[in-house]
Design an enzyme around this catalytic site. Structure first.
Site, PDB file in Angstrom:
ATOM      1  CG  ASP A  37      53.045  37.053  17.703  1.00  0.00           C
ATOM      2  OD1 ASP A  37      54.046  36.374  17.397  1.00  0.00           O
ATOM      3  OD2 ASP A  37      51.948  36.964  17.127  1.00  0.00           O
ATOM      4  CB  SER A  89      50.868  35.704  10.628  1.00  0.00           C
ATOM      5  OG  SER A  89      49.782  35.524  11.479  1.00  0.00           O
ATOM      6  N   GLY A  90      52.760  38.346  10.637  1.00  0.00           N
ATOM      7  CA  GLY A  90      54.141  38.804  10.559  1.00  0.00           C
ATOM      8  C   GLY A  90      54.339  40.001   9.662  1.00  0.00           C
TER       9      GLY A  90
END
Length: 305
Positions: free
Chosen positions: A126, A223-224
């Site tokens: 991911d 996220s990220g």
């Protein structure tokens, strides 16, 4: 000056320059840093690599600046929303999501490259790379982060920091003006993490961090973003916020993409002005556990967009 004296002088200068570069990488520096769920407000400039990734004007995910043209983030930020560069804007040097940000710099996106083996069902691989439309000038408020190199070790209990503008608990957004949050969380070994999420769910490409008692974690909107650890005076990104079972739930630490697994892929995409890779070594010895395949844990994992 004789030829040999001149030659010796040149060699000595080169040696000093090489030694200086090795001791202080041109990344992972946070001049204004004197040191999420359950977190606290970050001081301006504390995390100068932090990026707010906005789609059609709204903050969606975090990211990290890794050189003057590229950002590292999570693949699911784009596969769940859009991989079309035209809808995205990257904001650097940002402190709050609302109000005045005198050090903020905005960039359009030229390319978005999702890892070719990203699996949305298992959350494996991911990560994604984002190329900016033009280069960034560094300042005290905008700096690239070093990346954990292949062979880095992050033992169970290693203290790390995660930052972002995500929810402060499940379903509860960060209140105005939306100040960047920071929280310190320990690494949970993959063996223990597999026991908690269910055997086989945590791969070697993942890294877990959080409190087993709950209360501190990344959440939706983080996220990220980067999970970082400090080695000497240098900050190193060890993980990318990926997924979790709720936010800050007991016995469910956050799960992060393990950056050190992807040095070769990142280097194959960014062919010039490579990011700085630093090998992080945990002290002591690893005290992880193994998990019996007979243990079954019901997990309702969610991606942390």
């Amino acid at each position: 000056m004789t030829l040999w004296t001149a030659l010796f002088t040149v060699v000595a200068v080169i040696a000093m320059a090489t030694e200086s570069h090795a001791q202080k990488p041109m990344c992972g520096q946070a001049p204004l840093n004197t040191r999420i769920v359950g977190g606290q407000n970050a001081a301006p400039g504390s995390w100068p690599w932090q990026v707010s990734m906005r789609y059609q004007g709204s903050h969606v995910c975090g990211g990290s600046l890794i050189n003057n043209r590229w950002i590292l983030s999570a693949a699911h930020c784009f596969t769940l929303i859009s991989a079309n560069p035209s809808g995205w804007t990257m904001v650097l040097g940002l402190q709050t999501q609302q109000g005045t940000n005198p050090h903020a710099v905005y960039r359009a996106v030229r390319r978005i490259i999702v890892h070719p083996r990203y699996n949305g069902n298992t959350n494996n691989n991911d990560l994604a790379l984002v190329q900016l439309s033009s280069t960034i000038n560094f300042s005290d408020y905008i700096q690239p982060i070093c990346l954990a190199a292949a062979g880095s070790t992050l033992y169970n209990g290693t203290e790390t920091w995660v930052t972002g503008w995500g929810y402060i608990q499940s379903g509860v957004s960060l209140p105005p003006p939306g100040i960047l949050q920071e929280v310190e969380v320990p690494v949970i070994g993959n063996g223990k993490c597999n026991c908690l999420y269910g055997p086989g769910s945590i791969t070697k490409n993942m890294l877990c961090a959080g409190l087993l008692a709950g209360g501190k974690d990344s959440c939706q909107g983080d996220s990220g973003g980067p999970l970082v650890v400090k080695q000497g005076s240098v900050w190193v990104q060890a993980g990318i916020v990926s997924f979790g079972n709720g936010c800050a739930e007991p016995k469910y630490p956050g799960v992060y993409t393990r950056v050190s697994q992807y040095q070769s892929w990142i280097s194959s995409v960014i062919t010039s002005n490579l990011p700085g890779f630093v090998t992080y070594f945990s002290s002591g010895r690893n005290r992880d556990v193994t998990c019996s395949a007979t243990i079954a844990v019901t997990s309702n994992s969610i991606l942390l967009t």
